[in-house]
Design a protein around this motif. Structure first.
Motif, mmCIF file in Angstrom:
data_model
loop_
_atom_site.group_PDB
_atom_site.id
_atom_site.type_symbol
_atom_site.label_atom_id
_atom_site.label_comp_id
_atom_site.label_asym_id
_atom_site.label_seq_id
_atom_site.Cartn_x
_atom_site.Cartn_y
_atom_site.Cartn_z
ATOM 1 N N ASN A 218 0.826 -1.214 0.000
ATOM 2 C CA ASN A 218 0.000 0.000 0.000
ATOM 3 C C ASN A 218 0.859 1.263 0.000
ATOM 4 O OD1 ASN A 218 -1.697 2.167 0.693
ATOM 5 N ND2 ASN A 218 -2.964 0.915 2.025
ATOM 6 N N LYS A 219 0.654 2.138 -1.008
ATOM 7 C CA LYS A 219 1.482 3.342 -1.141
ATOM 8 C C LYS A 219 1.320 4.295 0.040
ATOM 9 C CE LYS A 219 0.940 3.096 -6.156
ATOM 10 N NZ LYS A 219 0.388 3.735 -7.361
ATOM 11 N N GLU A 220 0.139 4.310 0.623
ATOM 12 C CA GLU A 220 -0.133 5.254 1.705
ATOM 13 C C GLU A 220 0.632 4.907 2.975
ATOM 14 O OE1 GLU A 220 -1.912 7.937 1.017
ATOM 15 O OE2 GLU A 220 -2.125 7.117 -1.023
ATOM 16 N N THR A 221 0.922 3.636 3.165
ATOM 17 C CA THR A 221 1.570 3.222 4.419
ATOM 18 C C THR A 221 2.935 2.568 4.195
ATOM 19 O OG1 THR A 221 0.419 1.085 4.327
ATOM 20 C CG2 THR A 221 -0.668 2.876 5.522
ATOM 21 N N ARG A 222 3.418 2.585 2.944
ATOM 22 C CA ARG A 222 4.660 1.891 2.595
ATOM 23 C C ARG A 222 5.834 2.316 3.466
ATOM 24 N NH1 ARG A 222 5.648 2.841 -3.366
ATOM 25 N NH2 ARG A 222 4.226 1.090 -3.672
ATOM 26 N N PHE A 223 5.921 3.590 3.769
ATOM 27 C CA PHE A 223 7.106 4.103 4.465
ATOM 28 C C PHE A 223 6.960 4.139 5.989
ATOM 29 C CE2 PHE A 223 7.779 5.456 0.122
ATOM 30 C CZ PHE A 223 9.117 5.161 -0.049
ATOM 31 N N ARG A 224 5.894 3.571 6.487
ATOM 32 C CA ARG A 224 5.840 3.382 7.940
ATOM 33 C C ARG A 224 6.782 2.244 8.361
ATOM 34 N NH1 ARG A 224 -0.712 3.503 8.958
ATOM 35 N NH2 ARG A 224 -1.062 5.662 8.257
ATOM 36 N N MET A 225 7.066 1.383 7.414
ATOM 37 C CA MET A 225 8.114 0.363 7.511
ATOM 38 C C MET A 225 7.814 -0.813 8.441
ATOM 39 S SD MET A 225 10.048 1.856 5.344
ATOM 40 C CE MET A 225 11.770 1.349 5.303
ATOM 41 N N ARG A 226 6.906 -0.646 9.383
ATOM 42 C CA ARG A 226 6.675 -1.728 10.344
ATOM 43 C C ARG A 226 5.265 -2.310 10.265
ATOM 44 N NH1 ARG A 226 10.253 1.785 12.165
ATOM 45 N NH2 ARG A 226 12.200 0.986 13.052
#
Length: 422
Positions: free
Chosen positions: A280-288
């Protein structure tokens, strides 16, 4: 167009009346030592470079130099979403919906990724059907998949062979194979346009036949994308893959395209290999976060996109969009028909065109079989300023590309071939 005529004047007149003729000047045409344009007929192996490619790639090099990592969000064309810039035009070229298409990886890598999802063998239904003279990489990939799943590659690979003393594959034979072995075949995987003969297969017909027998169906469209109207969505195929460095002019070893039919777009339980770019692009960079599958073909991505290669693809796709793919296909049929007309006029018993003669059953490639010839014929053509493609044992593949080849190119090629043969 069927009212072809002999003579150089006819070729020149066709070029003068060709509304797409100006696109030739948008490409770098290889030259001989005297600075004359070579007759380049191998766009079916590597397309020529659009002149705007350098500017497109340099834009990203400049932004990398100026911005470093911030180029992902601050570049003129932010890298974070760069693959999305290619989707709509690529989808139009292959006849798909944007949700069904993504540009990623290289061709055989994508083929393996598709088979993770669409080759689902059981103890009874495990075989893979391909055309007998498939491109070698496809055959090797199929064999390795069979071995990976614990099956014998010779037993598990079903070959759709041409008949004795024939070259082209026959659909009646495909139907016979499926009637006899359909309940054991898990996957049909055909080259959409055969690399050797240039035969453009009826993708919809093959897909419908496969589905009647419970088979999943995929196509390698390396020699079809940018060459013929593939109409992948309408074909109903489960998946397709293609490269972009042949007819799509994106540079040596450039990225591949992949198609997954929209009926699979939201199947999150479909088996696949995954990576962070399919999250999911919206949460990709939350990483966990736990993995959250993207819908559509994007959900088969693994890694962030290689921007420099995609910039070259974008340049070529912009040329395609300007020309209009329908217009290119129309010119392709006229150019290839003229080529066939001139070859037939040679009336040489040693020459046989093994590519289908019907315009809807081929693209712009003609495969010319020359009796008793060897690669020295290819070399003589090269020495005469004609770049073609030799395929053992006795075939010259020539592709008059509508974006940058002319009717005069075709005329000169045949004239020089005639001189060499005589």
């Amino acid at each position: 167009m069927t009212n072809y005529q002999l003579g150089l004047d006819f070729a020149k007149k066709q070029d003068q009346n060709d509304q797409l003729a100006g696109f030739r000047s948008q490409f770098h045409i290889p030259k001989d030592h005297q600075g004359n344009d070579l007759i380049y007929m191998t766009g079916n192996s590597l397309g020529l470079q659009p002149k705007i490619s350098k500017a497109y790639v340099n834009q990203e090099l400049d932004d990398w130099a100026k911005l470093g990592v911030e180029g992902h969000t601050e570049a003129k064309n932010p890298w974070l979403h760069y693959h999305e810039y290619l989707t709509e035009t690529m989808a139009n070229i292959v006849g798909a919906k944007p949700i069904e298409v993504v540009v990623m990886n290289s061709l055989t890598v994508n083929l393996h990724l598709m088979m993770v999802s669409f080759y689902k063998p059981t103890s009874k239904r495990y075989k893979i059907l391909i055309e007998a003279d498939a491109f070698p990489s496809d055959k090797y990939a199929m064999e390795s998949q069979l071995r990976h799943h614990g099956f014998d590659q010779k037993d598990g690979l079903v070959l759709w062979k041409s008949r004795a003393h024939e070259v082209l594959a026959n659909y009646d034979d495909l139907e016979t194979i499926l009637k006899e072995q359909g309940d054991t075949i898990a996957l049909i995987m055909i080259g959409g346009v055969n690399y050797y003969t240039g035969q453009f297969f009826d993708l919809k017909r093959i897909t419908e036949l496969g589905r009647q027998h419970g088979c999943l169906v995929g196509f390698d469209c390396a020699h079809g994308a940018g060459n013929v109207q593939l109409n992948l969505h309408e074909s109903g195929a489960d998946f397709a893959v293609w490269c972009t460095y042949k007819y799509l002019n994106s540079g040596p070893g450039s990225l591949s395209g992949a198609f997954v039919h929209e009926r699979h777009a939201h199947k999150k339980d479909l088996n696949r290999f995954t990576g962070w770019w399919s999250h999911n692009k919206e949460t990709r960079f939350r990483m966990r976060d736990e993995f959250d599958q993207l819908p559509g073909a994007e959900g088969w991505q693994l890694s962030n996109p290689p921007i420099l290669s995609m910039a070259a693809i974008r340049a070529s796709l912009d040329v395609f969009e300007e020309a209009g793919f329908d217009n290119l296909c129309k010119k392709s049929k006229a150019l290839t028909g003229y080529f066939e007309f001139l070859i037939q006029d040679l009336n040489n018993p040693d020459i046989n065109i093994i590519t289908p003669s019907h315009p809807d059953e081929r693209g712009c490639q003609l495969s010319i079989q020359v009796k008793n010839a060897d690669k020295s014929l290819h070399q003589k053509l090269m020495d005469a300023g004609v770049i073609t493609d030799w395929r053992e044992p006795d075939v010259i593949r020539c592709a008059p590309i509508p974006l940058y080849n002319s009717f005069e190119d075709v005329y000169k090629l045949v004239a020089r071939l005639k001189t060499i043969l005589n």
